[in-house]
Design a protein around this motif. Sequence first.
Motif, short mmCIF file in Angstrom:
data_model
loop_
_atom_site.label_atom_id
_atom_site.label_comp_id
_atom_site.label_asym_id
_atom_site.label_seq_id
_atom_site.Cartn_x
_atom_site.Cartn_y
_atom_site.Cartn_z
N LYS A 523 -1.55 -5.57 19.86
CA LYS A 523 -1.53 -7.02 19.59
C LYS A 523 -2.44 -7.80 20.53
CE LYS A 523 3.11 -7.70 17.63
NZ LYS A 523 4.42 -8.33 17.89
N HIS A 524 -2.43 -7.42 21.80
CA HIS A 524 -3.01 -8.30 22.82
C HIS A 524 -4.20 -7.70 23.60
CE1 HIS A 524 0.46 -10.78 22.03
NE2 HIS A 524 1.28 -9.79 22.37
N ALA A 525 -4.23 -6.35 23.76
CA ALA A 525 -5.21 -5.77 24.68
C ALA A 525 -6.64 -5.85 24.14
CB ALA A 525 -4.85 -4.32 24.98
N PHE A 526 -6.82 -5.79 22.83
CA PHE A 526 -8.16 -5.66 22.27
C PHE A 526 -8.58 -6.90 21.47
CE2 PHE A 526 -6.06 -1.42 22.21
CZ PHE A 526 -6.75 -0.88 23.29
N GLU A 527 -8.06 -8.07 21.86
CA GLU A 527 -8.36 -9.30 21.12
C GLU A 527 -9.85 -9.64 21.18
OE1 GLU A 527 -4.11 -11.66 21.66
OE2 GLU A 527 -5.80 -12.12 22.98
N GLU A 528 -10.51 -9.30 22.27
CA GLU A 528 -11.90 -9.73 22.48
C GLU A 528 -12.91 -8.60 22.24
OE1 GLU A 528 -10.43 -12.84 25.95
OE2 GLU A 528 -11.91 -11.31 26.42
N VAL A 529 -12.44 -7.44 21.77
CA VAL A 529 -13.35 -6.32 21.55
C VAL A 529 -13.08 -5.73 20.16
CG1 VAL A 529 -13.53 -5.77 23.99
CG2 VAL A 529 -11.74 -4.71 22.61
N ASN A 530 -14.02 -4.91 19.69
CA ASN A 530 -13.87 -4.30 18.37
C ASN A 530 -13.47 -2.84 18.44
OD1 ASN A 530 -14.52 -6.61 16.88
ND2 ASN A 530 -16.71 -6.29 17.24
N SER A 531 -13.36 -2.29 19.66
CA SER A 531 -12.96 -0.89 19.79
C SER A 531 -12.18 -0.73 21.08
CB SER A 531 -14.20 0.03 19.81
OG SER A 531 -15.03 -0.25 20.93
N GLY A 532 -11.44 0.37 21.17
CA GLY A 532 -10.66 0.63 22.37
C GLY A 532 -9.98 1.98 22.26
N ILE A 533 -9.26 2.33 23.31
CA ILE A 533 -8.56 3.63 23.33
C ILE A 533 -7.21 3.45 24.02
CG2 ILE A 533 -9.63 4.34 25.52
CD1 ILE A 533 -9.64 7.22 24.31
#
Length: 604
Positions: A523-533
Amino acid sequence: MGKTLSFFLTCMLITTCVHSQVDSLYAALKIATNDSLKGEAYKQLFDFYYETENDSSGTIAELHYEFATKTGDPRLTVEALINLGLYYDVFVGNLDQCLQYYRAAYQIAETNGLRHLKDIAHYMGVAFHVTDDYERAKKYYLEAYLLAQELNDEYRFIASGINLASIFSSQQSFDTAEILFKKILIKSAATGTYHELANMARVNLANLYVRKKQYKSAYPLLKEGYKYQIENRLFRNALQTLDYLVETKIGDNNLNGMDTLISLNKALIDSTQNARIISLGYENLAEAYYAIGDYKNAYNSKKNHFDAYQKLKEDQRAESLYALETKYQNEKQQNEINELKVEAQQAVIASQNRANQRNIFISLSTFFLLLVLFFVVRYKQKNKSNGLLAEKNKVIASALQEKEILLKEIHHRVKNNLQVISSLLNLQAESLSNESALEAITDGQNRVKSMSLIHQRLYLENDLRGVDVNDYLKTLIPQLIHSFTMNKKEIDYKIDVGGIKLDVDTLVPLGLIVNELITNSLKHAFEEVNSGIIELSMREENDQLRVSIKDNGKGLDEASLKNTNSFGWKMIGSLSRKLKAELNIINDEGTVVDIFISRYKMVI
């Protein structure tokens, strides 16, 4: 200021004690050693949910009745039937079903000479009272009143007397009602007991004066009643009394002091987290603001009243899930008992075989001259005994296989029931447009799915003792990512748990905690990016099970997460206490959560 602060601290203390009280009641139910103690535990658990006006009282009432009928104890059966009647009267509003349970309880109590007759008559009076059937209500109140007097039950005598007087007041027999209320107040003062009932009579007498438009007689009684209710933490009753005070002010065309009543309402609202009290408080505020012409605040208060009521219903749904889990645990415990009985039967058979061999040895020593004849006879007997033993072992093996099938079926049904709950939540979501409500429904679905997956794995695997954590997480995490990344964000995950298998009592709460933490990241960690892990690891360290969950998002420290005051974080705290777990949260190029669990069981 000092009184307001004391009142605030009192309400906070009550709120923090509620969950521990529920846990204590469920613990008492599990450790009850006889039917009487178990029946009392069910009764207290129902009383708690009933007094806090929680729908879970229905589930507990049904479990109570199922248990009581198995015991065949008339007293336990009557008490369970009374609880079912109360539930269908207060929560369902089904008068016919309610009276059916009351009449069944009345018949059993009358046949067995139980003292519960007066209580059942009183509750039947209440059922007719709330539907404004005053004549029938009066009949049953009078029966309870006279039986209580005969049995010297002062509490039921006073309680039935108050309700009987209320009937007279509703029928505008004000003089009769006033005499009965005053008689009850005199009786209570003479005995020096049942102060809460006496205060109830005092407030009802004040309400009678309001109906008679004798506002100046009502006002001092209401002030005294309100003072007692605040001192004894009867906050919902205090809100009702404040409502009468507002009505008195309006009826007397005297709005002086209305600001004080508004302030007292606000103090009650600001000093508690109880959704029921908050809802009633805002309803009173709306009426008071409307009376003084402050229509904007009246509108806002009415809106807050509806919001608080909605929160109350959401809390009750969470309690219902807790009650369902308890029912499953009880069924599981019964299956374990049945398995122990089978093992005991096997032990008896083995003991009998040892005794037979001992007899053979003694017989050989004693009857040496008849050795040949003895061996012939014994050979035939042994063949017969071995045949019977083989048959018994075959029956036992079949019984064990049936028990395993039944246990798998239980997991399958629990999984299906949880999927039904998820489907119902999905149907509810389709009718909602409010984003916050939709988000709450989605979170609820994911929590239910996290539990459903565990029972699905147990149903599919041959080993019913536990679940492979790696397989479970490989199913759970992709489902969560799919639920929260519909905008095509590319979120990957890594799992490093080795070959750890955990029993269901450990994995259910741990799965819910993992579900909440991963949901929070998505919900919150990847608000400003389009990818993550998202990375999850698990291993044993120093007699503890360490679970680490890490994301490479924007990061969030422990203080910020705890200050969210969300339902999810409260649930994490409750489940962590169940597992005797400690949570450490740091911000290290993303959020890292380490969970150190002391109470867990691995399956080898």
